[in-house]
Design an enzyme around this catalytic site. Structure first.
Site, PDB file in Angstrom:
ATOM      1  N   SER A  11       0.663  -1.113  -0.116  1.00 21.87           N
ATOM      2  CA  SER A  11       0.040   0.077   0.136  1.00 21.87           C
ATOM      3  C   SER A  11       0.902   1.182   0.094  1.00 21.87           C
ATOM      4  CB  SER A  11      -0.843  -0.106   1.272  1.00 21.87           C
ATOM      5  OG  SER A  11      -1.464   1.227   1.369  1.00 21.87           O
ATOM      6  N   HIS A  36      -1.406  -1.352  -4.060  1.00 18.96           N
ATOM      7  CA  HIS A  36      -2.824  -1.059  -3.257  1.00 18.96           C
ATOM      8  C   HIS A  36      -2.830   0.274  -2.920  1.00 18.96           C
ATOM      9  CE1 HIS A  36      -5.937  -2.088  -0.746  1.00 18.96           C
ATOM     10  NE2 HIS A  36      -5.728  -1.297   0.343  1.00 18.96           N
ATOM     11  N   ASP A  38      -4.908   3.125  -1.241  1.00 21.60           N
ATOM     12  CA  ASP A  38      -5.817   3.522  -0.295  1.00 21.60           C
ATOM     13  C   ASP A  38      -6.548   4.993  -0.604  1.00 21.60           C
ATOM     14  OD1 ASP A  38      -5.691   1.182   1.246  1.00 21.60           O
ATOM     15  OD2 ASP A  38      -3.914   1.577   1.860  1.00 21.60           O
ATOM     16  N   MET A  40      -8.937   7.855   0.552  1.00 24.55           N
ATOM     17  CA  MET A  40      -9.847   8.172   1.823  1.00 24.55           C
ATOM     18  C   MET A  40     -10.426   9.591   1.765  1.00 24.55           C
ATOM     19  SD  MET A  40      -7.017   6.972   4.661  1.00 24.55           S
ATOM     20  CE  MET A  40      -6.468   5.301   4.608  1.00 24.55           C
ATOM     21  N   HIS A  69      -8.647   0.674  -3.189  1.00 26.61           N
ATOM     22  CA  HIS A  69      -9.353   0.716  -2.159  1.00 26.61           C
ATOM     23  C   HIS A  69     -10.259   1.853  -1.727  1.00 26.61           C
ATOM     24  CE1 HIS A  69      -9.314  -0.582   2.513  1.00 26.61           C
ATOM     25  NE2 HIS A  69     -10.551  -0.756   1.925  1.00 26.61           N
ATOM     26  N   MET A  71     -12.158   3.887   0.321  1.00 23.59           N
ATOM     27  CA  MET A  71     -12.611   4.196   1.735  1.00 23.59           C
ATOM     28  C   MET A  71     -13.226   5.408   1.752  1.00 23.59           C
ATOM     29  SD  MET A  71      -9.511   2.738   3.884  1.00 23.59           S
ATOM     30  CE  MET A  71      -8.406   2.836   2.365  1.00 23.59           C
ATOM     31  N   MET A 140     -11.139  -6.361   6.299  1.00 21.47           N
ATOM     32  CA  MET A 140     -10.195  -5.383   6.799  1.00 21.47           C
ATOM     33  C   MET A 140      -9.904  -6.140   8.241  1.00 21.47           C
ATOM     34  SD  MET A 140     -10.014  -2.891   5.030  1.00 21.47           S
ATOM     35  CE  MET A 140      -8.762  -2.059   6.162  1.00 21.47           C
ATOM     36  N   ASP A 178      -6.341  -6.846   4.826  1.00 23.09           N
ATOM     37  CA  ASP A 178      -5.756  -5.706   4.788  1.00 23.09           C
ATOM     38  C   ASP A 178      -5.609  -5.119   6.176  1.00 23.09           C
ATOM     39  OD1 ASP A 178      -4.975  -3.146   4.268  1.00 23.09           O
ATOM     40  OD2 ASP A 178      -6.698  -2.399   2.980  1.00 23.09           O
TER      41      ASP A 178
END
Ligand code: DX5
Ligand code: ZN
Length: 226
Positions: A11, A36, A38, A40, A69, A71, A140, A178
């Site tokens: 990540s 990966h 992330d 957010m 991913h 979020m 998660m 993860d």
């Protein structure tokens, strides 16, 4: 039982944002199977990371797949943007504010591999009705928002439940895990049915080269490989 390939997904949340291209390339050359990403939004999680513009700029420098991913509370507004930016996989959260079925079909219609993620307290039953449409289930093992948190062993029962469901129904779905994974516990993940392992701090942190970190995580993951 269906034995799936072990894949390590570093990540870049734990990489140096001022040297993103360099760190991403080191991960790729060091044997990472995918990167990966992330994402957010400061709403779904109490942190803000980066958006599609960064993904798009990084894309031409890296050959391995981008695993995005999300979020974020409203994936429907952003799925297309992240697909256009070069995501090969896009995962949405079962706990987001948008319709999950719509989000999943939107990702599929764009020809991108489709994932659904469950936070630690969310039961596997929340994913069950969507399983037929997924390429990936992301479990998660930390509450999302930050890298460097402690792996929650208590999530392993849910992981086993998901793996059993996939095997019993003969589904073609990878299980990604993860949060808090590293060379010390990667075997716990694979022993319980996970085959894609995200690693933030364990890949990009510490004093050892990224390549040695990835090799060590893979070696440990293979010890538990089902
Ligand atoms: C957590 C993110 C993870 C995180 C992993 O919100 O979804 O992908 O970056 O970092 P580590 O491996 O350090 O827990
Ligand atoms: Zn993640």
């Amino acid at each position: 039982m269906n034995k799936r390939k072990i894949m390590i997904a570093p990540s870049i949340l734990s990489a140096r944002f001022t040297h993103l291209e360099e760190d991403a390339l080191r991960a790729e050359k060091g044997g990472a199977d995918m990167l990966h990403l992330d994402i957010m939004d400061g709403h779904f999680v109490p942190n803000i990371s980066f958006g599609p513009a960064i993904v798009k700029q990084l894309r031409p420098f890296v050959s391995i797949p981008f695993d995005t991913h999300l979020m974020i509370s409203h994936p429907l507004e952003y799925i297309e943007k992240f697909a256009d930016a070069g995501s090969d996989w896009i995962t949405v959260h079962a706990e987001c504010d948008d319709c999950i079925s719509k989000s999943i079909s939107m990702i599929k219609d764009l020809g991108v591999k489709t994932g659904l993620s469950l936070n630690p307290p969310t039961p596997f039953s929340e994913a069950r009705d969507h399983m037929e449409d997924l390429d990936l289930l992301l479990i998660m093992t930390v509450n999302p928002g930050f890298s460097g948190q402690k792996f929650m062993t208590e999530v392993m029962d849910k992981l086993k439940e998901a793996k059993t469901f996939i095997d019993e129904n003969d589904l073609d779905i990878d299980i990604m895990v993860d949060g808090g994974i590293g060379r010390q516990n990667a075997d716990v993940v694979t022993r319980n049915g996970g085959n894609m392992l995200v690693a933030g701090n364990a890949a990009f942190g510490g004093d050892e080269p990224i390549a040695s970190n990835i090799t060590a995580i893979r070696k440990k993951a293979l010890e538990g490989h089902l």
